[in-house]
Design a protein around this motif. Structure first.
Motif, short mmCIF file in Angstrom:
data_model
loop_
_atom_site.label_atom_id
_atom_site.label_comp_id
_atom_site.label_asym_id
_atom_site.label_seq_id
_atom_site.Cartn_x
_atom_site.Cartn_y
_atom_site.Cartn_z
N ALA A 59 0.81 -1.22 0.00
CA ALA A 59 0.00 0.00 0.00
C ALA A 59 0.84 1.27 0.00
O ALA A 59 0.31 2.36 0.06
CB ALA A 59 -0.92 0.01 1.22
N SER A 61 3.18 4.50 -0.92
CA SER A 61 3.09 5.48 -1.97
C SER A 61 4.40 6.26 -2.10
O SER A 61 5.38 5.96 -1.42
CB SER A 61 1.92 6.44 -1.69
OG SER A 61 0.72 5.72 -1.54
N PRO A 104 0.31 5.13 3.43
CA PRO A 104 -0.74 6.15 3.33
C PRO A 104 -1.16 6.67 4.69
O PRO A 104 -1.07 5.97 5.69
CB PRO A 104 -1.89 5.40 2.63
CG PRO A 104 -1.63 3.95 2.93
CD PRO A 104 -0.15 3.81 2.99
N ASP A 127 -3.35 6.23 -1.10
CA ASP A 127 -2.98 4.81 -1.16
C ASP A 127 -2.48 4.47 -2.56
O ASP A 127 -3.17 4.71 -3.55
CB ASP A 127 -4.20 3.97 -0.80
CG ASP A 127 -3.87 2.48 -0.72
OD1 ASP A 127 -2.68 2.15 -0.71
OD2 ASP A 127 -4.81 1.67 -0.67
#
Length: 288
Positions: A59, A61, A104, A127
């Motif tokens: 997840a 970023s 995130p 995300d």
């Protein structure tokens, strides 16, 4: 005197021998089961941690940004930090910076460079996406900051903290008290201070913990006491108004906290921020 049959005596002897032989085996089996149970729990805990790490990794970023001066000229060697984490990068010749594998969530970012006034901002990292940021720094009139190395700057500001504490115009929370109490959030230390209302707010526009002034007449909107957010400073950096206290570093990174309930008691060195609702200055041990 009644005699015990020989066969019965032999049976009893066999039972005693078996009990003496089986007892260590039963004890050994029980110990082995206990050790196996402990090993199983450790393996399960390790697997859970690995699964959580895999979920976070999938997840994560990217933050991609640039730092300039007020004339939009790129600034090299600007320090960009995500408060409360180990994420810290320095801009390149083109003023750009990049952070990879960022989970995130909501964060506080601090940007500073020698010779310029620092700035801060709250970001929401999406995300599995790239967040693009731009920061502009204003040249500072404080020439001393251009020659002080980080360690000396941290030492000097804590000397100033102790000097203000001796004057006694505000409320002070020292590193010794922070370590002794062992709280998990900085907001916990503000709940028992005079004139401060620590409230949890959740609505469509804001979700977080804020410090509001209890001072009568302190409202910016005319709603009375308790409606006015106090100004928060982190290592002398002015943070956004109505700041979410949950984004501050954990207490183990804090060296001291100062609380001033209004403009009359706020020291001159904090004259820049809006002091109508009071000021809370938070100082970290390593500095931002």
């Amino acid at each position: 005197m009644k005699k015990t049959p020989r066969n019965s005596l032999r049976v009893r002897q066999h039972i005693v021998r078996f009990a003496l032989f089986a007892a260590p085996l039963l004890t050994t089996d029980l110990g082995a089961q206990q050790r196996t149970s402990i090993l199983d729990r450790a393996a399960q805990e390790k697997e859970r941690e690995a699964a959580m790490a895999r979920r976070l990794a999938s997840a994560q970023s990217v933050i991609d940004g640039v730092v300039t001066d007020t004339l939009l000229r790129p600034l090299v060697s600007a320090d960009v930090s995500v408060v409360g984490t180990s994420a810290r990068v320095v801009t390149g010749e083109n003023g750009r910076f990049r952070m990879l594998q960022v989970p995130p969530g909501q964060y506080l970012v601090v940007v500073r460079r020698i010779g310029f006034a620092p700035t801060s901002g709250i970001i929401d990292v999406p995300d599995k996406d790239t967040l693009r940021l731009t920061y502009s720094l204003t040249r500072s009139n404080n020439l001393l900051d251009t020659v002080r190395i980080k360690e000396r700057r941290v030492g000097m500001r804590m000397l100033a903290f102790e000097r203000r504490r001796l004057v006694g115009d505000g409320q002070f929370i020292t590193q010794e008290e922070i370590d002794r109490r062992g709280s998990r959030e900085v907001s916990d230390f503000l709940r028992n201070t005079r004139g401060v209302d620590v409230s949890r707010i959740t609505d469509q526009q804001f979700a977080g913990t804020v410090a509001l002034s209890r001072r009568a007449g302190g409202s910016l909107t005319g709603e009375g006491s308790g409606a006015c957010p106090m100004q928060i400073l982190l290592d002398g950096i002015v943070l956004p108004r109505f700041f979410n206290l949950d984004l501050l570093p954990p207490p183990k990174q804090i060296a001291g906290i100062e609380i001033y309930n209004g403009p009359a008691t706020t020291p001159p060195e904090f004259s820049g921020p809006d002091r109508r609702c009071g000021t809370i200055a938070v100082w970290t041990r390593d500095g931002y």
